[in-house]
Design a protein around this motif. Structure first.
Motif, PDB file in Angstrom:
ATOM      1  N   THR A 223     -14.372   1.944  -0.142  1.00 22.32           N
ATOM      2  CA  THR A 223     -13.467   2.130   0.996  1.00 22.32           C
ATOM      3  C   THR A 223     -13.676   1.035   2.039  1.00 22.32           C
ATOM      4  N   ILE A 224     -14.938   0.715   2.326  1.00 21.79           N
ATOM      5  CA  ILE A 224     -15.225  -0.363   3.279  1.00 21.79           C
ATOM      6  C   ILE A 224     -14.665  -1.672   2.755  1.00 21.79           C
ATOM      7  N   ALA A 225     -14.882  -1.943   1.469  1.00 22.76           N
ATOM      8  CA  ALA A 225     -14.346  -3.166   0.870  1.00 22.76           C
ATOM      9  C   ALA A 225     -12.824  -3.206   1.003  1.00 22.76           C
ATOM     10  N   HIS A 226     -12.191  -2.066   0.763  1.00 19.90           N
ATOM     11  CA  HIS A 226     -10.730  -1.950   0.877  1.00 19.90           C
ATOM     12  C   HIS A 226     -10.255  -2.316   2.278  1.00 19.90           C
ATOM     13  N   GLU A 227     -10.859  -1.693   3.280  1.00 20.00           N
ATOM     14  CA  GLU A 227     -10.422  -1.937   4.655  1.00 20.00           C
ATOM     15  C   GLU A 227     -10.746  -3.365   5.107  1.00 20.00           C
ATOM     16  N   LEU A 228     -11.839  -3.926   4.620  1.00 19.45           N
ATOM     17  CA  LEU A 228     -12.155  -5.326   4.932  1.00 19.45           C
ATOM     18  C   LEU A 228     -11.132  -6.257   4.317  1.00 19.45           C
ATOM     19  N   GLY A 229     -10.503  -5.824   3.221  1.00 24.52           N
ATOM     20  CA  GLY A 229      -9.416  -6.607   2.648  1.00 24.52           C
ATOM     21  C   GLY A 229      -8.237  -6.700   3.600  1.00 24.52           C
ATOM     22  N   HIS A 230      -7.913  -5.585   4.253  1.00 28.68           N
ATOM     23  CA  HIS A 230      -6.854  -5.613   5.274  1.00 28.68           C
ATOM     24  C   HIS A 230      -7.222  -6.589   6.395  1.00 28.68           C
ATOM     25  N   ALA A 231      -8.482  -6.552   6.796  1.00 30.24           N
ATOM     26  CA  ALA A 231      -8.933  -7.445   7.861  1.00 30.24           C
ATOM     27  C   ALA A 231      -8.842  -8.909   7.425  1.00 30.24           C
ATOM     28  N   TYR A 232      -9.214  -9.171   6.185  1.00 33.40           N
ATOM     29  CA  TYR A 232      -9.128 -10.539   5.643  1.00 33.40           C
ATOM     30  C   TYR A 232      -7.683 -11.007   5.632  1.00 33.40           C
ATOM     31  N   HIS A 233      -6.785 -10.112   5.240  1.00 36.85           N
ATOM     32  CA  HIS A 233      -5.358 -10.415   5.285  1.00 36.85           C
ATOM     33  C   HIS A 233      -4.960 -10.816   6.706  1.00 36.85           C
ATOM     34  N   GLY A 234      -5.523 -10.088   7.676  1.00 36.26           N
ATOM     35  CA  GLY A 234      -5.229 -10.388   9.075  1.00 36.26           C
ATOM     36  C   GLY A 234      -5.638 -11.786   9.490  1.00 36.26           C
ATOM     37  N   THR A 235      -6.738 -12.284   8.919  1.00 33.80           N
ATOM     38  CA  THR A 235      -7.179 -13.641   9.279  1.00 33.80           C
ATOM     39  C   THR A 235      -6.231 -14.691   8.735  1.00 33.80           C
ATOM     40  N   LYS A 236      -5.471 -14.346   7.710  1.00 32.12           N
ATOM     41  CA  LYS A 236      -4.569 -15.315   7.088  1.00 32.12           C
ATOM     42  C   LYS A 236      -3.203 -15.390   7.772  1.00 32.12           C
TER      43      LYS A 236
ATOM     44  N   ALA B 222      -4.494  -7.394  -0.371  1.00 28.29           N
ATOM     45  CA  ALA B 222      -5.866  -7.883  -0.177  1.00 28.29           C
ATOM     46  C   ALA B 222      -6.881  -6.756  -0.222  1.00 28.29           C
ATOM     47  N   SER B 223      -6.486  -5.580   0.215  1.00 29.31           N
ATOM     48  CA  SER B 223      -7.418  -4.448   0.237  1.00 29.31           C
ATOM     49  C   SER B 223      -7.803  -4.028  -1.177  1.00 29.31           C
ATOM     50  N   THR B 224      -6.819  -3.873  -2.049  1.00 28.95           N
ATOM     51  CA  THR B 224      -7.140  -3.451  -3.409  1.00 28.95           C
ATOM     52  C   THR B 224      -7.724  -4.607  -4.229  1.00 28.95           C
ATOM     53  N   PHE B 225      -7.417  -5.837  -3.843  1.00 30.94           N
ATOM     54  CA  PHE B 225      -8.058  -6.978  -4.502  1.00 30.94           C
ATOM     55  C   PHE B 225      -9.563  -6.959  -4.211  1.00 30.94           C
ATOM     56  N   ASN B 226      -9.921  -6.645  -2.973  1.00 29.16           N
ATOM     57  CA  ASN B 226     -11.344  -6.524  -2.622  1.00 29.16           C
ATOM     58  C   ASN B 226     -12.037  -5.463  -3.465  1.00 29.16           C
ATOM     59  N   GLU B 227     -11.353  -4.355  -3.677  1.00 32.85           N
ATOM     60  CA  GLU B 227     -11.930  -3.306  -4.520  1.00 32.85           C
ATOM     61  C   GLU B 227     -12.184  -3.821  -5.931  1.00 32.85           C
ATOM     62  N   ALA B 228     -11.249  -4.615  -6.448  1.00 35.28           N
ATOM     63  CA  ALA B 228     -11.402  -5.168  -7.800  1.00 35.28           C
ATOM     64  C   ALA B 228     -12.624  -6.076  -7.879  1.00 35.28           C
ATOM     65  N   ILE B 229     -12.856  -6.847  -6.826  1.00 36.54           N
ATOM     66  CA  ILE B 229     -14.036  -7.724  -6.786  1.00 36.54           C
ATOM     67  C   ILE B 229     -15.318  -6.894  -6.911  1.00 36.54           C
ATOM     68  N   VAL B 230     -15.410  -5.847  -6.084  1.00 35.63           N
ATOM     69  CA  VAL B 230     -16.612  -5.019  -6.073  1.00 35.63           C
ATOM     70  C   VAL B 230     -16.782  -4.281  -7.395  1.00 35.63           C
ATOM     71  N   MET B 231     -15.686  -3.711  -7.919  1.00 36.60           N
ATOM     72  CA  MET B 231     -15.774  -2.973  -9.177  1.00 36.60           C
ATOM     73  C   MET B 231     -16.234  -3.875 -10.319  1.00 36.60           C
ATOM     74  N   ASN B 232     -15.754  -5.095 -10.344  1.00 36.43           N
ATOM     75  CA  ASN B 232     -16.134  -6.020 -11.410  1.00 36.43           C
ATOM     76  C   ASN B 232     -17.644  -6.304 -11.368  1.00 36.43           C
TER      77      ASN B 232
END
Length: 578
Positions: free
Chosen positions: A364-377, A396-406
């Motif tokens: 969940t943290i990774a997911h929400e940090l993806g939204h934040a990363y999107h914000g920086t772009k 970006a949020s679900t992409f972050n989840e994919a990174i962590v899951m992998n």
């Protein structure tokens, strides 16, 4: 400790900065009254300048108030200022409508001016949306009445669900605390927590039913007045997404529902059930899933994993922990779930969580940090180009989840650990595909029924159960579904964001397709991915996907994204059948 700081917005409601910004809204009214609406470059630039400054001021004020209320729904000062701000904005509505109409109807070639050329897509959208604008006076009236209509009903749902408590195992528990127990390792605790959750909803169901009915009634009325065929058409236009793309997505989801049901039925059999999985065991952990994390451990883990993908993502993650940009733990008055609020006007974001230390919470943290990363772009864009649409919002949020899951799969030291990771992934993807599909079906039927009738809580519960049966099929035990999921999901309770369900499926599968691209061809991917995120605010969903060479209007893309999930289902069944 572990609560966010909002001082970068304002130090307090009494601060000079807050009071000045609030008072400036009255000055904006005078300034807008004096604008010239001649069809010239100079007049257009003057209007854009006002819109930019007003947009920044309003977003800053509303962010401070809404973020304060999200962690304390009973905060009387915040509630009062929310009403004050709403009243001031109502007084500006007709002037904003006039500016929007002016921009939408201009015949000036803005491409000849370097500054205005940056707003080419914005002007194109404004021209299209001008077709759905009502008169300035009617727009002002709708906005004014909305404060005591849709917005008030939405606030009621948020207040009731954040305040409701029930005794559970000798302690008073909030909704968020009970829902966290759905991931508990003890089967009896999961079932008891579910039963307590249902009982808690029973306390508020009638009032929330009135909220939902009246919000949907308002959406139907205003949507029809504006000339939309339906709230869904309005949502698609605002989402910058075609009906063809939605149809392709839904077609692929329907085709793959049997795969998800196969996973659920197998999980049910492993847990000892014969007629599908009970709803309260949807999130039952399997394998060696006992790993827990402290807040600091999540920081160390996520910074390490993100650094292997993009250094700027890792740096941003560390900053969020170090500067208290996240609010971690549940408490009374705090709303449930998790969200990220982008604040591009100060080049920051804030993340609200209900952290319990589980592996799911790390994701969940990774997911929400993806939204934040999107914000920086997107924060380098001009202010009126800061908003991305709902479907790409989850990329970006679900992409972050994919990174962590992998990484979790690669690090699994045993079959039990691998089962735990795969099952966690399948839990998540089942939510964003199957459960989201049930929510889409539910909202579709609610809108249709609301045209001619009022739906009391029992009828809404029946619609919810039928939607779950259509989506989950025999994967769930029909005798143990969740009749009150419509109370829990705040996405239903907005007059401005109807159908905030299919965007999760879009984002989850779109990012899955992107992640497969990354694994196949990592060289240069991060740069192209950054360009895609930057494009989300200035292009349609379809054109955004083309940055990566993808055609999301074709069902084949979605089939490809879903096919990877089937591989995980097969592996999960094989590992848990031994």
């Amino acid at each position: 400790m572990y609560e966010w700081q909002l001082n970068d917005l304002y130090e307090s409601y009494e601060s000079e900065a807050f009071q000045q910004d609030l008072a400036s809204l009255d000055a904006f009214k005078i300034e807008m009254e004096s604008l010239s609406f001649e069809d010239t470059i100079e007049a257009i630039k003057a209007v854009i300048d006002v819109k930019e400054r007003l947009y920044i001021t309003v977003r800053r004020l509303s962010a401070y108030i809404s973020l304060s209320l999200s962690t304390n729904a009973t905060d009387e000062v915040s509630t009062n200022y929310q009403n004050v701000l709403g009243n001031k904005l109502n007084q500006l509505t007709k002037y904003q409508a006039k500016m929007d109409r002016f921009i939408g109807e201009t015949q000036v070639d803005i491409s000849k001016d370097a500054e205005l050329a940056e707003y080419a897509f914005y002007f194109k959208e404004m021209k299209e949306s001008a077709n759905y604008l009502l008169s300035d006076e009617v727009e002002a009236t709708i906005s004014k009445l909305g404060r005591s209509a849709g917005h008030a009903w939405s606030s009621l749902q948020g207040y009731l669900t954040s305040q409701a408590e029930i005794e559970f195992q000798g302690e008073a528990k909030t909704l968020s605390e009970l829902r966290n127990l759905a991931y508990d390792a003890n089967a009896e605790t999961r079932k008891a927590a579910f039963e307590a959750e249902i009982a808690l909803y029973d306390q508020v169901k009638d009032a929330v039913a009135f909220s939902l009915n009246n919000i949907k009634s308002q959406v139907l009325d205003v949507s029809k007045m504006r000339g939309y065929e339906s709230p869904l058409e309005e949502t698609l236009i605002k989402s910058r997404m075609s009906q063809a793309t939605l149809d392709a997505l839904l077609t692929a989801i329907q085709e793959f529902l049997p795969t998800f049901r196969r996973y659920l039925k197998h999980k049910a059999s492993v847990l000892g059930y014969e007629n599908g999985l009970p709803f309260y065991d949807l999130f039952a952990p399997m394998g060696d899933a006992n790993q827990t994390f402290t807040v600091e451990e999540t920081k160390t883990y996520l910074v390490d994993k993100f650094s292997q993908f993009a250094p700027d993502l890792a740096e941003m993650t560390a900053t969020f922990y170090e500067k208290d940009y996240m609010d971690f733990y549940p408490r009374k008055g705090k709303r449930g779930g998790a969200f990220c609020s982008n604040l591009p006007f100060i080049q920051q974001s804030r993340i609200m969580l209900n952290f319990d230390g589980s592996l799911n919470n790390v994701l969940t943290i990774a997911h929400e940090l993806g939204h934040a990363y999107h914000g920086t772009k997107i924060q380098s864009h001009r202010p009126l180009n800061w908003s991305y649409s709902m479907p790409v919002a989850e990329t970006a949020s679900t992409f972050n989840e994919a990174i962590v899951m992998n990484h979790l799969l690669e690090e699994a030291a045993s079959n039990d650990e691998k089962v735990a990771v795969i099952e966690q992934y399948l839990q998540d993807v089942t939510q964003i595909i199957v459960d989201i599909y049930s929510r889409y079906l539910f909202e579709t039927e609610v809108f249709e029924n609301r045209k001619s009738s009022f739906m009391f809580a029992p009828q809404l519960a029946e619609i919810m159960l039928n939607a779950q049966k259509k989506a989950y099929g025999d994967g769930l035990d029909e005798e143990s579904l969740h009749p009150y999921m419509w109370i829990n999901k705040s996405h239903y309770y907005s007059t401005g964001l109807s159908f905030y369900n299919f965007p999760y499926a879009f984002g989850g599968l779109f990012s899955r397709g992107l992640y497969e691209q990354y694994l196949a061809k990592p060289d240069g991917f991060v740069e192209q991915y950054s360009k895609l995120l930057e494009t989300t605010t200035v292009a349609s969903v379809e054109d955004t996907a083309k940055v990566m060479g993808l055609d999301v209007s074709q069902v084949d893309f979605w089939r490809t994204a879903l096919s990877g999930i089937e591989t995980y289902v097969d592996e999960f069944i094989e590992l848990t059948s031994k």
